[in-house]
Design a protein around this motif. Structure first.
Motif, PDB file in Angstrom:
ATOM      1  N   ALA A  10       0.939  -1.144   0.046  1.00 51.76           N
ATOM      2  CA  ALA A  10       0.041  -0.039   0.040  1.00 51.76           C
ATOM      3  C   ALA A  10       0.944   1.378  -0.141  1.00 51.76           C
ATOM      4  O   ALA A  10       2.083   1.052   0.406  1.00 51.76           O
ATOM      5  CB  ALA A  10      -1.051  -0.034   1.344  1.00 51.76           C
ATOM      6  N   GLY A  11       0.431   2.296  -0.581  1.00 47.39           N
ATOM      7  CA  GLY A  11       0.643   3.536  -0.209  1.00 47.39           C
ATOM      8  C   GLY A  11       1.694   4.052  -1.379  1.00 47.39           C
ATOM      9  O   GLY A  11       2.264   5.210  -1.316  1.00 47.39           O
ATOM     10  N   GLY A  12       1.772   3.314  -2.635  1.00 51.57           N
ATOM     11  CA  GLY A  12       2.714   3.846  -3.797  1.00 51.57           C
ATOM     12  C   GLY A  12       1.826   4.939  -4.433  1.00 51.57           C
ATOM     13  O   GLY A  12       0.623   5.474  -4.068  1.00 51.57           O
ATOM     14  N   SER A  13       2.479   5.786  -5.367  1.00 47.09           N
ATOM     15  CA  SER A  13       2.021   6.994  -6.050  1.00 47.09           C
ATOM     16  C   SER A  13       2.334   6.586  -7.486  1.00 47.09           C
ATOM     17  O   SER A  13       3.563   6.067  -7.788  1.00 47.09           O
ATOM     18  CB  SER A  13       2.841   8.262  -5.397  1.00 47.09           C
ATOM     19  OG  SER A  13       2.065   8.384  -4.104  1.00 47.09           O
ATOM     20  N   PRO A  14       1.842   7.104  -8.359  1.00 43.64           N
ATOM     21  CA  PRO A  14       1.964   7.301  -9.903  1.00 43.64           C
ATOM     22  C   PRO A  14       3.213   8.104 -10.083  1.00 43.64           C
ATOM     23  O   PRO A  14       3.572   8.946  -9.316  1.00 43.64           O
ATOM     24  CB  PRO A  14       0.749   7.856 -10.804  1.00 43.64           C
ATOM     25  CG  PRO A  14       0.047   8.738  -9.354  1.00 43.64           C
ATOM     26  CD  PRO A  14       0.477   7.692  -8.243  1.00 43.64           C
ATOM     27  N   ALA A  15       4.063   7.749 -11.287  1.00 45.87           N
ATOM     28  CA  ALA A  15       5.314   8.692 -11.385  1.00 45.87           C
ATOM     29  C   ALA A  15       5.213   8.709 -12.909  1.00 45.87           C
ATOM     30  O   ALA A  15       4.385   8.040 -13.591  1.00 45.87           O
ATOM     31  CB  ALA A  15       6.372   7.645 -11.217  1.00 45.87           C
TER      32      ALA A  15
END
Ligand code: MN
Length: 210
Positions: free
Chosen positions: A99-104
């Motif tokens: 959990a907790g990823g972000s798009p890049a």
């Protein structure tokens, strides 16, 4: 569809059930092991079988060049079952145990252009998925004309998207997707879902459709 080449849902001329990309318990509590097994091995498998059956019936009608009166019903069933197969294939792969990823990269730029910010996207997606009446899906994808990202609300598996819409992130909000764990707390389920989006996978998918 080119964008779904990662999802392994078609091989040797047949729709096939793609393997899960993680162990059945790895997404708990978002998706419990019990839900994962039932959902993938029973529900999704039934859509794969239904899609093959409807496609076979249409093929048989064409080969025999008769019984065309059966074609409309088979076409309805193909849309429902193949729609289910496509979306579930994406759903398994667009979730991450972490959990907790972000798009890049370019995907992040496009999300910011389309929704203002990643923060707004998360809240908009959760609100649309949480508010969908009855059974269906919330799907973030590419508008075929503007090329912006939009969020569609699909009833069942096939109603509610414009032709040419390319799905990138799909969240199943049929009750079978969450009810064993989350009961009537669909809001809790979808808010957890957006924290578990596999942005690395979604970015790769997006790059194939640019
Ligand atoms: Mn489902």
């Amino acid at each position: 569809m080119k964008s779904l080449c990662h999802t392994k849902g078609y091989a040797d001329g047949r729709y096939v059930l793609p393997p899960l990309p993680y162990d059945v318990s790895e997404l708990s509590p978002l998706v419990s092991a019990e839900t994962m097994i039932l959902h993938h091995d029973k529900h999704h498998a039934a859509y794969v079988a239904g899609a093959n059956k409807a496609a076979d019936e249409l093929d048989a009608i064409c080969r025999a060049s008769e019984k065309f009166e059966l074609a409309a019903d088979a076409t309805h069933r193909l849309a429902f079952n193949l729609g289910g197969h496509v979306l579930h294939s994406l759903y398994w792969y667009n979730m991450s145990p972490f959990a907790g990823g972000s798009p890049a990269g370019v995907l992040r730029d496009k999300i910011e252009e389309s929704f203002g910010s990643v923060h707004s996207f998360r809240h908009l997606f959760a609100a649309i998925a949480g508010g969908l009446p009855g059974s269906g899906w919330a799907v973030m994808g590419v508008d075929p004309l503007s090329k912006k990202l939009t969020i569609a609300e699909l009833s069942r598996h096939q109603d509610g998207v414009v032709a040419g819409f390319i799905p990138l992130v799909a969240c199943d909000v049929w009750e079978h997707a969450y009810y064993l764990t989350w009961k009537n707390d669909r809001k809790g389920y979808v808010e957890r879902f957006v924290e578990h989006i596999n942005w690395g996978f979604v970015e790769k998918l997006y790059l194939t459709v640019l």
